[in-house]
Design a protein around this motif. Sequence first.
Motif, PDB file in Angstrom:
ATOM      1  N   SER A 133       0.861  -1.182   0.000  1.00  0.00           N
ATOM      2  CA  SER A 133       0.000   0.000   0.000  1.00  0.00           C
ATOM      3  C   SER A 133       0.893   1.227   0.000  1.00  0.00           C
ATOM      4  O   SER A 133       2.124   1.110   0.050  1.00  0.00           O
ATOM      5  N   ARG A 134       0.266   2.372  -0.027  1.00  0.00           N
ATOM      6  CA  ARG A 134       1.025   3.610  -0.076  1.00  0.00           C
ATOM      7  C   ARG A 134       1.865   3.781   1.205  1.00  0.00           C
ATOM      8  O   ARG A 134       2.985   4.257   1.168  1.00  0.00           O
ATOM      9  N   ARG A 137       4.502  -1.660   3.384  1.00  0.00           N
ATOM     10  CA  ARG A 137       4.753  -2.831   2.550  1.00  0.00           C
ATOM     11  C   ARG A 137       5.042  -4.001   3.472  1.00  0.00           C
ATOM     12  O   ARG A 137       5.886  -3.892   4.349  1.00  0.00           O
ATOM     13  N   ILE A 138       4.342  -5.109   3.254  1.00  0.00           N
ATOM     14  CA  ILE A 138       4.544  -6.298   4.073  1.00  0.00           C
ATOM     15  C   ILE A 138       4.982  -7.432   3.155  1.00  0.00           C
ATOM     16  O   ILE A 138       4.328  -7.699   2.147  1.00  0.00           O
ATOM     17  N   TYR A 139       6.088  -8.061   3.519  1.00  0.00           N
ATOM     18  CA  TYR A 139       6.633  -9.165   2.739  1.00  0.00           C
ATOM     19  C   TYR A 139       6.663 -10.415   3.596  1.00  0.00           C
ATOM     20  O   TYR A 139       6.552 -10.360   4.822  1.00  0.00           O
ATOM     21  N   THR A 140       6.843 -11.563   2.931  1.00  0.00           N
ATOM     22  CA  THR A 140       7.086 -12.813   3.639  1.00  0.00           C
ATOM     23  C   THR A 140       8.157 -13.573   2.860  1.00  0.00           C
ATOM     24  O   THR A 140       8.488 -13.222   1.725  1.00  0.00           O
ATOM     25  N   ARG A 141       8.669 -14.623   3.477  1.00  0.00           N
ATOM     26  CA  ARG A 141       9.710 -15.401   2.798  1.00  0.00           C
ATOM     27  C   ARG A 141       9.099 -16.121   1.603  1.00  0.00           C
ATOM     28  O   ARG A 141       7.921 -16.459   1.589  1.00  0.00           O
ATOM     29  N   ASN A 142       9.891 -16.327   0.614  1.00  0.00           N
ATOM     30  CA  ASN A 142       9.433 -17.001  -0.591  1.00  0.00           C
ATOM     31  C   ASN A 142       9.594 -18.484  -0.392  1.00  0.00           C
ATOM     32  O   ASN A 142      10.695 -19.013  -0.390  1.00  0.00           O
ATOM     33  N   VAL A 143       8.464 -19.163  -0.194  1.00  0.00           N
ATOM     34  CA  VAL A 143       8.500 -20.598   0.070  1.00  0.00           C
ATOM     35  C   VAL A 143       8.263 -21.320  -1.258  1.00  0.00           C
ATOM     36  O   VAL A 143       7.223 -21.139  -1.895  1.00  0.00           O
ATOM     37  N   THR A 144       9.235 -22.151  -1.657  1.00  0.00           N
ATOM     38  CA  THR A 144       9.059 -22.939  -2.881  1.00  0.00           C
ATOM     39  C   THR A 144       8.398 -24.264  -2.523  1.00  0.00           C
ATOM     40  O   THR A 144       8.245 -24.603  -1.356  1.00  0.00           O
TER      41      THR A 144
END
Length: 149
Positions: A133-134, A137-144
Amino acid sequence: MAGGKGKKKKCSSAADRSTKQARNTTSNSSQEKERFKMAAKVQQKSKEQKMAAAMAGGKGKKKKWSKGKARDQVDNKVLFSKEQFDRFHAEVPKMKLITVSSVVEKLKINAGLARRALRDLEAEGKIRPVLISRAQRIYTRNVTEGDEE
């Protein structure tokens, strides 16, 4: 008038009336004296004493405004050192919840530097955005598929 209800009998003689009045006035005056006892007379101040008290009244201490609670100044870095850069790339992709503020707290770096570094990690594919959003920013780990726990 044999059956008159509520009528008072009048005193027959003037002497009876005067003795009743005398009894009432003596008992009333003693009751009034007890009820309205005057306080002892207080010594009056002279004009000079009153003037001195009035002049001294305005010279009290003035209220001082508090400065408020001072926050501790944080000294966050504006550039990565080699150790911080390596630590960023090692720890941040393993975090479940990744925000700018969490990275700032963990690595003691500036928020602008943390935003830029998170965008770079996103471009590399090491983390993925959950909410953009403006304001936040919320991220998470990239789970394969093979990495899932």
